[in-house]
Scaffold this motif. Structure first.
Motif, mmCIF file in Angstrom:
data_model
loop_
_atom_site.group_PDB
_atom_site.id
_atom_site.type_symbol
_atom_site.label_atom_id
_atom_site.label_comp_id
_atom_site.label_asym_id
_atom_site.label_seq_id
_atom_site.Cartn_x
_atom_site.Cartn_y
_atom_site.Cartn_z
ATOM 1 N N ALA A 146 0.841 -1.202 0.000
ATOM 2 C CA ALA A 146 0.000 0.000 0.000
ATOM 3 C C ALA A 146 0.874 1.249 0.000
ATOM 4 O O ALA A 146 0.652 2.197 -0.759
ATOM 5 N N ARG A 161 2.375 1.841 -3.215
ATOM 6 C CA ARG A 161 1.358 2.343 -4.124
ATOM 7 C C ARG A 161 1.131 3.834 -3.911
ATOM 8 O O ARG A 161 1.079 4.620 -4.862
ATOM 9 N N TRP A 162 0.996 4.185 -2.558
ATOM 10 C CA TRP A 162 0.795 5.599 -2.257
ATOM 11 C C TRP A 162 1.956 6.429 -2.786
ATOM 12 O O TRP A 162 1.770 7.518 -3.317
ATOM 13 N N THR A 222 0.867 4.486 6.582
ATOM 14 C CA THR A 222 1.051 3.067 6.309
ATOM 15 C C THR A 222 2.356 2.566 6.890
ATOM 16 O O THR A 222 2.429 1.470 7.459
ATOM 17 N N ARG A 251 -0.751 9.346 3.311
ATOM 18 C CA ARG A 251 -1.209 7.958 3.520
ATOM 19 C C ARG A 251 -0.023 7.018 3.630
ATOM 20 O O ARG A 251 -0.053 6.057 4.426
#
Lengths: 976, 213
Positions: free
Chosen positions: A777, A780-781, A795, A791
């Motif tokens: 994640a 990805r962010w 994370t 974010r």
């Protein structure tokens, strides 16, 4: 002779006449005639006697006249005749001493009657012959006889014939035992008797005249003047009391009699009566009332004689008293009779009162008339209390309510019919108690048969009744006992005939008691004959006959047929009853039904037999031992196995037990067997042991022996019963099985390890997966255009957090064993030690390793997690056992003792020892090929969580010791 | 794949992983709904969209595989299993019962996203078919009883005459019924009607007797 002649006057007359005539003829003189004249004098009475005297006087006068008128020979003759007459007169005077025979005859007769009661009959006859009026003869005879035979005095009046042929009423008192007579002697005039007449009669002429009239009627009378001075007393009376007029009137004191003085006559009155006599006379003299009195008068004979005295005044024309005249009647007989009667009555009354019976009488109507003293004392009743208001009998207060009706009805019936009355009832006594009493009553009837009176007697029969009742009850009880006793009781005559069966026996035989045709003995004998089992009859009769002949007690078992036809075994016994001489009176017998008992015994025998057979044939080795362990029985199989019997190994100086054990137990097992068997014998606890037993062929076979104590009702050991199973094959199988089990356990351990690893992996993978996902994640962010740094940052924080939590998982695994504090409780370490040892015993014995435990006594209990500590011990013991596998000397010692505040437990083996003692506690460290390496690590964790320490040491020369300590005051909240 | 017309349901008892998955899906523009147990998932109101269910095998209230079997009867989104320690029997069982994929933790984002994509595509198709069938069923419900009797006879290939005899009615009446049936079921031809009847799983009957009444 003379006496005989006296009794027969005619014969006497003839004899005397003959003698007289013979004398006249032989002597030539007339003097012989004197003899018959004398005889005449003897027997002439009354008129004839006077005639005789007259004749003699005339003859004398004639002879005297003839002598004076005719001189010469005639005078001589006359004189001699006169002399003869004179002599005859003298003889007459001599022979007849009592010229006044008249008047004394009756008294003489009476006296005779009194003094000669046995001559009554004769008297009566003579009396009847002579003086008694013919009409009165039966009455007087009956009275005399009645008096004699009954003892009841009889007073009878009868008419007595006077010499002149007239009859006079006379009274006769007839009584045995004593006599009452009128004293006639005192009335007889004696030569010296003196009596006087008054010189002047004064004013009492009329009184004297009256007295004379009375005298002519009664024979006795007197008169005195108004002052009480006697002016006339019948001479006979004066003679009788031996007092002349002067004596009677003599003043003895200062005062005249009328003024209270004493007169001479008073001396002739009994001292007890004189005052009354004097005072009443004075009173009468003053008032002119007639004087009537009875008192005792002193006779000249010195006796006091009762008289009834009456005196009446004479008055002149003007009514003045001129004098008194009176008479006294001799009532001595009445008085004495009365006294005698009264005494007799009193005596009778006393008799009635002292008789120990309650006597009573009722009128003809049944009304109470008399109760004797005793009945009143005993019952407290009086005539009044038992009398109803109308005078009839009321028994309410005397008789128990239960008997009242009966008594009243019986009594009423008796009164109505005159039948004797007899009843037994409870009588109420003065103290309120009721006692059994029997009352009998009979009616007294007069000549016409009419009931005059009822006489009754009540007798206390309480004790009798009570005794009778008791006897009856006792008899009843005895009868009941004999009938109810659960046995058959019978009786035989000496000849052996039954004459008594008790109720149970009769019921047993089903005898018909109503059959009265034949005698009981016959019926009993017949019933008995029929009831005895044919197979036993001959034997029984023979035995009975033998006993009857010899007198020996009879005892036998036989079958007897019950009324329903079933034969029952009986145990019959009989013994003779002997009298003092030792001869047999009868036989008393008892038969007891033992059928059930016999059957029970038979069943018992059968059961015992089958049990023994069972024991003998059971495919097991069975033995029994005495409470001290000495063998007392071995089953056939055991004897076969051992090859010898119970006593074959007995030796001197050794017990059978010791000898046997050493002969049959494998030497390696012997110490254990001895110890455990000894312990069981000492404590009574059951014994169970697996050991090797020597067979007859010398081969040792594994057996399992179990022995338990057989106890009696009090809990004492009476015998030890044991059984040994041959478990050779079982042991072999068991060893194989154990091996398999061990392998299986290890496999299971491995499996559980895999599961543990999986669990740990899951625990670790979870945060790892989160870390990976978050990482993606984050990536990805960051790769977005523009990158979402906010974010991404968030994370990354999560990644760190999850990674840390993955690290914590490992920590938690170890902590797993520390989180069981709440499972702890106070336990005894020694108990846990024994449990752990028992768990490992099987494995130890398979490895041929002995585990020895040495625990200090009195160790305190600790707060422990029992299962965890047990795991530790099992782990240490298993480690020890496994460590000794390659060595020869095999023994595992466990010791537990207190040192200060710690309990120190050592598990010591004789194995190969440890290379690096500290390293063995690290997780996943193992010296064994198939070990997991976790056991000791977990053990240490457990011990440390209990606040203790676990470590290992090497022994010299070989082996290792694992030691752990536990604090005595173990706290429940250790964090380590 | 757009975020608005699809949704992914995540059921996992581990909060950290649940959050991480939500984050990962969000980062990839996928709308998600997170549940910590099967009970929460079943009890919640879910939007009627093409969806995918990411299901942990080890759940606190029920095993994920058992849940799969329970919901198999109804309409449910395709399932993607995730597990901490996957074993072969479990994965075989899951796939046999229609799971789209069986992922072992930790898993890569591409594997997960690929599985989700495939699942949603499958769900779209399923939903479309289900909607068509629902329409047909709606139409079928509008038929009169006599028309429902006529339909199986017609699609069985019977002639009008035969079908009329079968029902004991005139051929003309049958034809009227048949036209009504076709009209109501929007069948353009007899073949179309046969296909519809097949979709509706109407049994084909040749005669009363053969129907085994």
């Amino acid at each position: 002779m003379i006496a005989a002649l006296h009794r027969t006057p005619p014969a006497l007359m003839l004899v005397t006449l003959a003698i007289g005539l013979a004398a006249c003829w032989s002597a030539g003189s007339p003097f012989g005639i004197l003899a018959p004249i004398g005889a005449l004098f003897l027997y002439a009475r009354g008129y004839w006697l006077l005639s005789l005297w007259g004749g003699l006087l005339i003859a004398l006068a004639g002879t005297v006249l003839a002598a004076m008128l005719y001189p010469g020979t005639i005078r001589d003759e006359a004189l001699s005749l006169g002399a003869l007459v004179a002599v005859a007169g003298c003889i007459g005077l001599l022979l007849v001493p009592d010229p006044l025979r008249r008047g004394s005859r009756l008294a003489a007769l009476h006296r005779r009657a009194a003094r000669q009661p046995d001559g009554l009959g004769g008297y009566a006859d003579r009396a009847l012959d002579g003086a008694v009026h013919p009409d009165d003869r039966p009455a007087i005879a009956q009275a005399a006889a009645y008096a004699f035979w009954t003892g009841v005095p009889q007073v009878t009046s009868y008419r007595q014939r006077e010499p002149d042929g007239s009859y006079r009423w006379t009274e006769l008192r007839a009584e045995p035992g004593y006599g009452v007579s009128v004293d006639v002697d005192a009335m007889v005039s004696r030569p010296c008797d003196r009596w006087t007449v008054a010189e002047s009669l004064g004013a009492t002429v009329a009184a004297v005249k009256a007295a004379k009239v009375i005298e002519s009627l009664h024979g006795k009378a007197w008169a005195f003047d108004a002052m009480g001075k006697f002016t006339y007393v019948t001479p006979a009376a004066q003679v009788a009391i031996d007092m002349a007029l002067e004596d009677l009137n003599r003043r003895l004191g200062d005062r005249e009699f009328i003024d209270g003085g004493e007169a001479g006559w008073m001396r002739g009155v009994h001292p007890d009566d004189v005052d009354k006599a004097a005072s009443t006379l004075r009173h009468c003299l003053k008032t002119g009332e007639p004087w009537n009195i009875e008192y005792r008068m002193l006779r000249a004979t010195g006796h006091y004689v009762w008289h009834r005295i009456s005196a009446r005044p004479t008055r002149d024309d003007e009514g003045r008293i001129t004098g008194w005249f009176g008479t006294s009647i001799d009532i001595d007989v009445y008085k004495k009779t009365e006294a005698a009667l009264r005494a007799r009555e009193q005596h009778l009354e006393q008799l009635i009162d002292t008789v120990p019976a309650m006597i009573w009488s009722m009128t003809e109507k049944g009304h109470p008339a008399y109760l004797n003293k005793r009945i009143m004392e005993v019952t407290g009743a009086t005539r009044e209390t038992i009398m109803a208001p109308d005078g009839s009998l009321s028994l309410k207060k005397m008789i128990h309510p239960n008997f009242l009706d009966l008594a009243e009805q019986t009594f009423a019936k008796s009164v109505a019919t005159g039948a004797p009355y007899n009843i037994k009832y409870l009588q109420r006594r003065a103290d309120g108690a009721y006692r059994w009493t029997e009352t009998r009553a009979e009616a007294l009837r007069d000549e016409t048969g009419k009931i005059v009176r009822w006489y009754g007697v009540s007798v206390d029969i309480h004790d009798l009744i009570v005794t009778q009742t008791e006897l009856h009850l006792r008899k009843q009880e005895l009868t009941r006992l004999v009938d109810l006793v659960p046995s058959h009781i019978w009786r035989l005559t000496p000849a052996g005939e039954p004459n008594f069966f008790n109720r149970r026996f009769i019921d047993f035989l089903g005898l018909d008691e109503s059959d009265l045709e034949t005698s009981r003995t016959e019926r009993y004998a017949a019933a008995l004959n029929a009831a005895i089992h044919p197979d036993d009859a001959v034997r029984l009769w023979a035995e009975l006959k033998h006993c009857l002949l010899t007198g020996l007690p009879f005892s036998m078992r036989y079958r007897l047929r019950r009324h329903d036809g079933v034969y029952r075994w009986m145990d019959g016994r009989a013994e003779p009853l002997r009298d003092e001489d030792g001869s047999i009176i009868q036989w008393h017998g008892l038969s007891h039904d033992i059928d059930d008992q016999l059957r029970g015994e038979e069943a018992l025998r059968e059961s015992e037999r089958s049990l023994r057979q069972l024991v003998e044939t059971l495919p097991a080795l069975i033995y029994c031992a005495a409470p001290n362990g000495e063998p007392i029985y071995r089953s056939e199989k055991l004897r076969e196995f051992l090859g010898f019997g119970l006593g074959d190994k007995d030796e001197d100086g050794r017990t059978r037990l010791a000898g046997t054990l050493e002969a049959i137990i494998h030497p390696d097992d012997l110490p254990d067997v001895k110890e455990k068997y000894g312990l069981s014998l000492a404590t009574g606890s059951p014994y169970a042991m697996k050991h090797r037993l020597r067979r007859a062929d010398g081969v040792f076979r594994w057996v399992e022996t179990r022995t338990a104590a057989m106890r009696n009702g009090e809990g004492e050991i009476v015998q030890w019963n044991g059984i040994s199973f041959e478990i050779e094959d079982q042991v072999r199988a068991q060893e194989a099985l154990t091996l398999t089990q061990e392998r299986l356990a290890r496999a299971a351990q491995a499996a559980s390890l895999a599961e543990l690893s999986a669990s740990i992996a899951h625990e670790v993978n979870q945060p790892l997966a989160a870390v990976v996902a978050n990482s993606h994640a984050c990536q990805r962010w960051l790769t977005l255009d523009p990158p979402n740094l906010e974010r991404a940052q968030k994370t990354v924080e999560r990644i760190i957090r999850d990674a840390n939590s993955a690290a914590a998982v490992v920590g938690r695994v170890r902590a797993l064993f520390r989180q069981t504090v709440e499972a702890r409780s106070l336990c005894r370490l020694d108990a846990i030690l024994h449990e752990a040892r028992d768990l490992m015993l099987e494995e130890a014995s398979r490895r041929r390793i002995r585990i020895e435990i040495d625990i200090e006594a009195g160790l305190p209990p600790l707060a422990l997690d029992r299962i965890q500590i047990q795991q530790v011990l099992v782990n240490l013991i298993r480690n020890g056992l496994e460590a000794m596998e390659p060595t020869q000397h095999r023994a595992l010692h466990i010791r537990c003792a207190r040192t200060g505040d710690l309990l120190r437990t050592e598990v010591r083996d004789t194995g190969v020892g440890i290379d690096v003692p500290d390293k063995v506690f690290e997780p996943f460290f193992s010296t064994k090929s198939n070990g997991m390496g976790m056991g000791l690590a977990i053990s240490r964790t457990i011990i440390e969580s209990h606040g203790g320490r676990l470590w290992a040491e090497n022994n010299q020369p070989s082996g290792a010791t694992f030691v752990f300590t536990l604090p005595v005051e173990t706290k429940a909240d250790h964090d380590r | 794949m757009t975020a608005d017309d699809t949704i992914v349901f995540v059921v996992d008892d581990d909060e950290a992983l649940r959050e991480a998955l939500g984050e990962l899906l969000a980062a990839n523009g996928v709308r998600s709904a997170l549940f910590r147990s099967a009970g929460h998932y079943i009890g919640s109101d879910k939007p009627d969209l093409p969806a995918c269910l990411i299901l942990d095998v080890e759940l606190p209230d029920i095993n994920g595989l058992d849940l799969q079997r329970q919901i198999a009867e109804g309409d449910h989104p395709p399932i993607v299993f995730i597990t901490g320690h996957g074993d072969i029997p479990s994965s075989v069982r899951a796939i046999k019962h229609g799971a789209v994929d069986f992922l072992t933790k930790p898993f890569s984002d591409t594997a997960l996203l690929g599985a989700i994509r495939a699942a949603i595509a499958q769900d779209r198709e399923t939903r479309a078919r289900r909607a068509e069938l629902a329409l047909l069923r709606q139409r079928y419900r509008e038929l009169s009883p006599r028309e429902r009797e006529v339909l199986p006879l017609v699609v069985s290939g019977l002639l009008n005459k035969q079908a009329a005899a079968e029902l004991g009615i005139s051929e003309v009446t049958l034809q009227i019924h048949r036209r009504n049936v076709m009209q109501k079921l929007a069948a353009s031809s007899l073949a179309d009607l046969v296909r519809i009847a097949e979709r509706l799983e109407i049994p084909i009957r040749h005669s009363r007797r053969m129907g085994g009444i």
